[in-house]
Design a protein around this motif. Structure first.
Motif, mmCIF file in Angstrom:
data_model
loop_
_atom_site.group_PDB
_atom_site.id
_atom_site.type_symbol
_atom_site.label_atom_id
_atom_site.label_comp_id
_atom_site.label_asym_id
_atom_site.label_seq_id
_atom_site.Cartn_x
_atom_site.Cartn_y
_atom_site.Cartn_z
ATOM 1 N N ALA A 129 35.647 -44.492 77.831
ATOM 2 C CA ALA A 129 36.903 -43.966 78.359
ATOM 3 C C ALA A 129 37.694 -43.195 77.306
ATOM 4 N N GLY A 130 37.258 -43.249 76.052
ATOM 5 C CA GLY A 130 37.987 -42.570 74.986
ATOM 6 C C GLY A 130 39.154 -43.374 74.454
ATOM 7 N N MET A 131 39.217 -44.623 74.819
ATOM 8 C CA MET A 131 40.337 -45.468 74.428
ATOM 9 C C MET A 131 40.347 -45.776 72.937
ATOM 10 N N LEU A 132 39.192 -45.805 72.298
ATOM 11 C CA LEU A 132 39.123 -46.151 70.881
ATOM 12 C C LEU A 132 39.735 -45.087 69.985
ATOM 13 N N HIS A 133 39.948 -43.879 70.520
ATOM 14 C CA HIS A 133 40.557 -42.806 69.743
ATOM 15 C C HIS A 133 42.051 -42.691 69.999
ATOM 16 N N SER A 134 42.581 -43.545 70.839
ATOM 17 C CA SER A 134 43.982 -43.471 71.230
ATOM 18 C C SER A 134 44.882 -44.137 70.189
ATOM 19 N N PRO A 135 45.987 -43.485 69.831
ATOM 20 C CA PRO A 135 46.944 -44.132 68.926
ATOM 21 C C PRO A 135 47.563 -45.387 69.539
ATOM 22 N N LEU A 136 47.668 -45.429 70.858
ATOM 23 C CA LEU A 136 48.191 -46.633 71.504
ATOM 24 C C LEU A 136 47.282 -47.832 71.257
ATOM 25 N N TYR A 137 45.983 -47.598 71.301
ATOM 26 C CA TYR A 137 45.018 -48.669 71.073
ATOM 27 C C TYR A 137 45.180 -49.227 69.661
ATOM 28 N N TRP A 138 45.289 -48.339 68.688
ATOM 29 C CA TRP A 138 45.409 -48.783 67.308
ATOM 30 C C TRP A 138 46.778 -49.390 67.029
ATOM 31 N N THR A 139 47.806 -48.937 67.734
ATOM 32 C CA THR A 139 49.116 -49.563 67.613
ATOM 33 C C THR A 139 49.065 -50.995 68.150
ATOM 34 N N GLY A 140 48.399 -51.173 69.276
ATOM 35 C CA GLY A 140 48.237 -52.522 69.822
ATOM 36 C C GLY A 140 47.462 -53.428 68.888
ATOM 37 N N ALA A 141 46.424 -52.887 68.258
ATOM 38 C CA ALA A 141 45.648 -53.680 67.304
ATOM 39 C C ALA A 141 46.498 -54.054 66.094
ATOM 40 N N GLY A 142 47.312 -53.121 65.626
ATOM 41 C CA GLY A 142 48.214 -53.411 64.501
ATOM 42 C C GLY A 142 49.260 -54.453 64.859
ATOM 43 N N LEU A 143 49.803 -54.363 66.065
ATOM 44 C CA LEU A 143 50.782 -55.365 66.496
ATOM 45 C C LEU A 143 50.142 -56.747 66.625
ATOM 46 N N THR A 144 48.873 -56.789 66.994
ATOM 47 C CA THR A 144 48.174 -58.067 67.049
ATOM 48 C C THR A 144 48.041 -58.669 65.657
ATOM 49 N N VAL A 145 47.748 -57.841 64.670
ATOM 50 C CA VAL A 145 47.656 -58.318 63.285
ATOM 51 C C VAL A 145 49.014 -58.830 62.816
ATOM 52 N N VAL A 146 50.083 -58.123 63.176
ATOM 53 C CA VAL A 146 51.436 -58.569 62.812
ATOM 54 C C VAL A 146 51.739 -59.919 63.460
ATOM 55 N N LEU A 147 51.328 -60.096 64.716
ATOM 56 C CA LEU A 147 51.539 -61.389 65.377
ATOM 57 C C LEU A 147 50.784 -62.512 64.677
ATOM 58 N N PHE A 148 49.562 -62.236 64.239
ATOM 59 C CA PHE A 148 48.831 -63.249 63.478
ATOM 60 C C PHE A 148 49.559 -63.580 62.178
ATOM 61 N N GLY A 149 50.070 -62.571 61.498
ATOM 62 C CA GLY A 149 50.820 -62.814 60.270
ATOM 63 C C GLY A 149 52.063 -63.652 60.519
ATOM 64 N N LEU A 150 52.772 -63.358 61.596
ATOM 65 C CA LEU A 150 53.958 -64.145 61.926
ATOM 66 C C LEU A 150 53.584 -65.578 62.310
ATOM 67 N N ALA A 151 52.447 -65.726 62.967
ATOM 68 C CA ALA A 151 52.008 -67.070 63.335
ATOM 69 C C ALA A 151 51.662 -67.894 62.093
ATOM 70 N N PHE A 152 51.067 -67.262 61.098
ATOM 71 C CA PHE A 152 50.734 -67.981 59.877
ATOM 72 C C PHE A 152 51.961 -68.260 59.017
ATOM 73 N N ALA A 153 53.035 -67.499 59.204
ATOM 74 C CA ALA A 153 54.259 -67.698 58.427
ATOM 75 C C ALA A 153 55.251 -68.625 59.119
ATOM 76 N N THR A 154 54.867 -69.175 60.254
ATOM 77 C CA THR A 154 55.791 -69.991 61.044
ATOM 78 C C THR A 154 56.312 -71.191 60.263
ATOM 79 N N ARG A 155 55.415 -71.946 59.708
ATOM 80 C CA ARG A 155 55.819 -73.180 59.028
ATOM 81 C C ARG A 155 56.753 -72.895 57.859
ATOM 82 N N TYR A 156 56.436 -71.880 57.075
ATOM 83 C CA TYR A 156 57.278 -71.545 55.935
ATOM 84 C C TYR A 156 58.652 -71.065 56.387
ATOM 85 N N ALA A 157 58.677 -70.179 57.378
ATOM 86 C CA ALA A 157 59.954 -69.600 57.817
ATOM 87 C C ALA A 157 60.850 -70.655 58.452
ATOM 88 N N LEU A 158 60.280 -71.531 59.247
ATOM 89 C CA LEU A 158 61.096 -72.547 59.894
ATOM 90 C C LEU A 158 61.539 -73.640 58.937
#
Length: 93
Positions: A30-59
């Motif tokens: 479908a050409g989705m792998l070349h879309s900036p939206l796809y890569w933005t979503g992947a980056g936001l997923t990485v940010v969510l993982f980072g926030l999940a790993f920082a939960t204990r420290y931040a709280l």
């Protein structure tokens, strides 16, 4: 008994890998792998993982860091939902 669990785990992993390969092939076609939206979503997923790993420290710190973490988490979740909706609208797979 352990061998049943090992076999079930291996079968699950094989099934997940095949399903992920099929989904990646559909996205590539479908050409989705070349879309900036796809890569933005992947980056936001990485940010969510980072926030999940920082939960204990931040709280544990409390105060302003806790509220900043909560604000970052909510902003990232909202952005992820919008990007996901945009991807579903643009690429209805």
């Amino acid at each position: 008994m352990v061998w049943i669990f090992a076999f079930a785990t291996a079968a699950l992993w094989i099934w997940l890998i095949r399903r992920a390969r099929d989904r990646a092939a559909e996205h590539a076609a479908a050409g989705m792998l070349h879309s900036p939206l796809y890569w933005t979503g992947a980056g936001l997923t990485v940010v969510l993982f980072g926030l999940a790993f920082a939960t204990r420290y931040a709280l544990a710190q409390g105060g302003a860091l806790m509220w900043a973490w909560l604000a970052a988490l909510s902003a990232t979740l909202i952005a992820t939902f919008f990007v996901r909706r945009a991807l579903k609208w643009r690429y209805p797979i």
